[in-house]
Motif scaffolding. Structure first.
Motif, PDB file in Angstrom:
ATOM      1  N   ASP A 237       4.506  17.541  34.384  1.00  0.00           N
ATOM      2  CA  ASP A 237       4.036  17.736  35.748  1.00  0.00           C
ATOM      3  C   ASP A 237       4.760  18.923  36.392  1.00  0.00           C
ATOM      4  OD1 ASP A 237       6.534  16.868  36.532  1.00  0.00           O
ATOM      5  OD2 ASP A 237       5.850  15.014  37.461  1.00  0.00           O
ATOM      6  N   SER A 238       4.510  19.162  37.665  1.00  0.00           N
ATOM      7  CA  SER A 238       5.037  20.354  38.331  1.00  0.00           C
ATOM      8  C   SER A 238       6.519  20.267  38.654  1.00  0.00           C
ATOM      9  CB  SER A 238       4.271  20.590  39.640  1.00  0.00           C
ATOM     10  OG  SER A 238       4.564  19.551  40.577  1.00  0.00           O
ATOM     11  N   GLY A 239       7.099  19.085  38.605  1.00  0.00           N
ATOM     12  CA  GLY A 239       8.491  18.902  38.991  1.00  0.00           C
ATOM     13  C   GLY A 239       8.691  18.767  40.486  1.00  0.00           C
ATOM     14  N   ALA A 240       7.584  18.692  41.232  1.00  0.00           N
ATOM     15  CA  ALA A 240       7.693  18.585  42.688  1.00  0.00           C
ATOM     16  C   ALA A 240       8.112  17.194  43.141  1.00  0.00           C
ATOM     17  CB  ALA A 240       6.362  18.959  43.335  1.00  0.00           C
ATOM     18  N   ILE A 241       7.865  16.192  42.327  1.00  0.00           N
ATOM     19  CA  ILE A 241       8.181  14.822  42.717  1.00  0.00           C
ATOM     20  C   ILE A 241       8.936  14.149  41.582  1.00  0.00           C
ATOM     21  CG2 ILE A 241       7.270  12.607  43.503  1.00  0.00           C
ATOM     22  CD1 ILE A 241       4.777  14.150  44.427  1.00  0.00           C
ATOM     23  N   LYS A 242      10.110  13.629  41.914  1.00  0.00           N
ATOM     24  CA  LYS A 242      10.940  12.970  40.919  1.00  0.00           C
ATOM     25  C   LYS A 242      11.438  11.640  41.473  1.00  0.00           C
ATOM     26  CE  LYS A 242      12.489  17.380  38.965  1.00  0.00           C
ATOM     27  NZ  LYS A 242      13.650  18.216  38.571  1.00  0.00           N
ATOM     28  N   ALA A 243      11.781  10.758  40.550  1.00  0.00           N
ATOM     29  CA  ALA A 243      12.395   9.491  40.944  1.00  0.00           C
ATOM     30  C   ALA A 243      13.904   9.621  40.760  1.00  0.00           C
ATOM     31  CB  ALA A 243      11.852   8.354  40.095  1.00  0.00           C
ATOM     32  N   GLU A 244      14.639   9.420  41.840  1.00  0.00           N
ATOM     33  CA  GLU A 244      16.094   9.399  41.762  1.00  0.00           C
ATOM     34  C   GLU A 244      16.508   7.973  41.447  1.00  0.00           C
ATOM     35  OE1 GLU A 244      19.035  11.659  44.498  1.00  0.00           O
ATOM     36  OE2 GLU A 244      18.945   9.614  45.294  1.00  0.00           O
ATOM     37  N   VAL A 245      17.029   7.749  40.261  1.00  0.00           N
ATOM     38  CA  VAL A 245      17.357   6.399  39.809  1.00  0.00           C
ATOM     39  C   VAL A 245      18.860   6.196  39.825  1.00  0.00           C
ATOM     40  CG1 VAL A 245      15.277   6.328  38.375  1.00  0.00           C
ATOM     41  CG2 VAL A 245      17.446   6.999  37.344  1.00  0.00           C
ATOM     42  N   CYS A 246      19.256   4.970  40.122  1.00  0.00           N
ATOM     43  CA  CYS A 246      20.675   4.621  40.186  1.00  0.00           C
ATOM     44  C   CYS A 246      20.947   3.499  39.193  1.00  0.00           C
ATOM     45  CB  CYS A 246      21.049   4.175  41.598  1.00  0.00           C
ATOM     46  SG  CYS A 246      22.789   3.676  41.766  1.00  0.00           S
ATOM     47  N   ASP A 247      21.863   3.747  38.253  1.00  0.00           N
ATOM     48  CA  ASP A 247      22.193   2.733  37.261  1.00  0.00           C
ATOM     49  C   ASP A 247      23.240   1.751  37.754  1.00  0.00           C
ATOM     50  OD1 ASP A 247      20.404   3.499  35.291  1.00  0.00           O
ATOM     51  OD2 ASP A 247      21.755   5.021  34.486  1.00  0.00           O
ATOM     52  N   ASP A 248      23.766   1.972  38.964  1.00  0.00           N
ATOM     53  CA  ASP A 248      24.677   0.993  39.550  1.00  0.00           C
ATOM     54  C   ASP A 248      23.909  -0.169  40.163  1.00  0.00           C
ATOM     55  OD1 ASP A 248      27.062   2.172  38.834  1.00  0.00           O
ATOM     56  OD2 ASP A 248      27.249   3.327  40.692  1.00  0.00           O
ATOM     57  N   HIS A 250      20.378  -0.263  40.098  1.00  0.00           N
ATOM     58  CA  HIS A 250      19.086  -0.368  39.390  1.00  0.00           C
ATOM     59  C   HIS A 250      17.894  -0.210  40.323  1.00  0.00           C
ATOM     60  CE1 HIS A 250      21.371  -1.511  35.869  1.00  0.00           C
ATOM     61  NE2 HIS A 250      21.983  -2.448  36.574  1.00  0.00           N
ATOM     62  N   THR A 251      18.018   0.687  41.292  1.00  0.00           N
ATOM     63  CA  THR A 251      16.894   1.009  42.168  1.00  0.00           C
ATOM     64  C   THR A 251      16.554   2.491  42.006  1.00  0.00           C
ATOM     65  OG1 THR A 251      18.212   1.648  44.104  1.00  0.00           O
ATOM     66  CG2 THR A 251      17.672  -0.705  43.848  1.00  0.00           C
ATOM     67  N   TYR A 252      15.419   2.865  42.583  1.00  0.00           N
ATOM     68  CA  TYR A 252      15.031   4.272  42.584  1.00  0.00           C
ATOM     69  C   TYR A 252      14.341   4.601  43.897  1.00  0.00           C
ATOM     70  CZ  TYR A 252      10.050   3.157  41.917  1.00  0.00           C
ATOM     71  OH  TYR A 252       8.762   2.709  42.103  1.00  0.00           O
ATOM     72  N   ALA A 253      14.310   5.868  44.217  1.00  0.00           N
ATOM     73  CA  ALA A 253      13.586   6.365  45.390  1.00  0.00           C
ATOM     74  C   ALA A 253      12.958   7.694  45.006  1.00  0.00           C
ATOM     75  CB  ALA A 253      14.527   6.541  46.579  1.00  0.00           C
ATOM     76  N   LYS A 254      11.782   7.972  45.520  1.00  0.00           N
ATOM     77  CA  LYS A 254      11.114   9.236  45.213  1.00  0.00           C
ATOM     78  C   LYS A 254      11.698  10.365  46.049  1.00  0.00           C
ATOM     79  CE  LYS A 254       6.624   7.446  43.804  1.00  0.00           C
ATOM     80  NZ  LYS A 254       5.225   7.296  44.224  1.00  0.00           N
ATOM     81  N   MET A 255      11.889  11.502  45.387  1.00  0.00           N
ATOM     82  CA  MET A 255      12.354  12.706  46.049  1.00  0.00           C
ATOM     83  C   MET A 255      11.320  13.805  45.832  1.00  0.00           C
ATOM     84  SD  MET A 255      15.093  11.912  47.593  1.00  0.00           S
ATOM     85  CE  MET A 255      15.499  10.150  47.641  1.00  0.00           C
ATOM     86  N   LEU A 256      10.956  14.482  46.909  1.00  0.00           N
ATOM     87  CA  LEU A 256       9.933  15.523  46.878  1.00  0.00           C
ATOM     88  C   LEU A 256      10.601  16.874  47.088  1.00  0.00           C
ATOM     89  CD1 LEU A 256       8.507  12.803  47.546  1.00  0.00           C
ATOM     90  CD2 LEU A 256       6.933  14.078  48.979  1.00  0.00           C
ATOM     91  N   TYR A 257      10.275  17.829  46.235  1.00  0.00           N
ATOM     92  CA  TYR A 257      10.939  19.129  46.248  1.00  0.00           C
ATOM     93  C   TYR A 257       9.988  20.183  46.801  1.00  0.00           C
ATOM     94  CZ  TYR A 257      14.633  16.871  43.656  1.00  0.00           C
ATOM     95  OH  TYR A 257      15.659  16.028  43.299  1.00  0.00           O
ATOM     96  N   GLN A 258      10.256  20.581  48.038  1.00  0.00           N
ATOM     97  CA  GLN A 258       9.392  21.530  48.736  1.00  0.00           C
ATOM     98  C   GLN A 258       9.348  22.885  48.029  1.00  0.00           C
ATOM     99  OE1 GLN A 258      10.593  22.888  52.710  1.00  0.00           O
ATOM    100  NE2 GLN A 258       8.706  21.990  53.494  1.00  0.00           N
ATOM    101  N   ALA A 259      10.411  23.254  47.332  1.00  0.00           N
ATOM    102  CA  ALA A 259      10.438  24.531  46.624  1.00  0.00           C
ATOM    103  C   ALA A 259       9.379  24.596  45.537  1.00  0.00           C
ATOM    104  CB  ALA A 259      11.824  24.774  46.025  1.00  0.00           C
TER     105      ALA A 259
END
Length: 301
Positions: A237-248, A250-259
């Motif tokens: 994909d374009s890399g504009a949207i990624k999931a930031e995952v935490c192994d402590d 075990h949750t994730y949140a979406k991060m959107l990259y305007q660049a």
């Protein structure tokens, strides 16, 4: 203050929403994202819902906005001034709900939606307030889920209008940086800016009142840990949207990259990337917080 999407001149801690542009921007982005998408019909429906929200936002006026003394008292006690469990809703929000429902009259809808809209139109004020209470408390019964979708959409309009009426200089970030300083709700996604004097600033976007607030990067928005974060994305994909995952935690949140995409929208792009949610969920991470417009799974079928 406006959205940082258009370019922030400094890393403002809190950016209040603009009700005149918030929902129509999401509708336009959903229209664009629906082209060729495997969930095209559902995204077009969500675009129609956002346009109906826009109509409601333009037609509803708060009769009892929060006064400055109430705002100052809430901030002094480190409480969000629009916290749903403490805030007395202006009854005008129900007028907004009816405007929203009218705005969907000529739009294609998922099966069962028209009947639920008719039920809402015939419901008493007490019944509608009961649905609103259940939604805000996270206790919606499965039998009420379709009607609750439209109630949730109307509450987004109301809380966006209420947040926009506040004075940003009087607001403060909360001790829990992962919750909205205006209403205490969780974010729908985060956005990394690509403009302004400090590009690369992260803002979280409230799922209820549309407020954006600054949150330091490389810190988990759920547990505030720093040592177990990584990014996941769909290959190719374009890399504009990624999931930031935490192994402590075990949750994730979406991060959107305007660049990567200057047209990105925190609300629309979250809805259009459910494949990313499925991928990270199957790998064992749970979403930091739900999107309130994803109340009914079968609406996406």
């Amino acid at each position: 203050m406006g959205s940082p999407l258009g370019g922030v001149q400094a890393p403002e801690p809190i950016c209040l929403p603009d009700p005149k542009t918030r929902f129509i921007a999401t509708a336009s982005r959903l229209d664009a994202l629906s082209e060729g998408h495997q969930m095209a019909e559902w995204l077009k429906f969500m675009a129609a819902l956002a346009r109906a929200q826009h109509a409601a936002a333009l037609s509803v006026a708060l009769s009892h906005p929060l006064d400055e003394q109430q705002l100052e008292e809430s901030v002094a006690s480190r409480q969000p001034p629009l916290a749903p469990e403490l805030h007395e809703r202006d009854p005008s929000w129900r007028q907004g709900l009816m405007v929203l429902l009218d705005g969907l009259d000529h739009s294609p809808m998922p099966e069962g939606s028209a009947a639920s809209i008719d039920e809402l139109r015939l419901s008493s004020a007490d019944a509608i307030e009961g649905l609103a209470h259940d939604f805000l408390c996270g206790s919606i019964d499965s039998n009420d889920a379709v009607r609750a979708l439209y109630v949730a959409a109307a509450l987004q309009v109301y809380f966006t209008l209420a947040a926009a009426s506040l004075r940003a200089p009087l607001l403060r970030l909360l001790p829990d940086r992962g919750t909205c300083p205006c209403c205490g709700s969780t974010p729908v996604s985060g956005l990394i800016t690509a403009s302004g004097r400090t590009p690369g600033t992260r803002y979280l976007y409230c799922s209820l009142c549309s407020t954006a607030w600054n949150h330091v990067r490389a810190v988990c928005i759920t547990c505030e840990g720093t040592g177990a974060l990584s990014l996941r994305s769909i290959e190719g994909d374009s890399g504009a949207i990624k999931a930031e995952v935490c192994d402590d935690c075990h949750t994730y949140a979406k991060m959107l990259y305007q660049a990567k995409d200057m047209c990105i929208d925190p609300f629309a792009d979250d809805l259009a990337t459910l494949g990313l949610d499925m991928m990270v969920a199957e790998a064992g991470w749970s979403r930091h917080a739900p999107n309130p417009l994803l109340l009914v799974d079968n609406l996406r079928s």
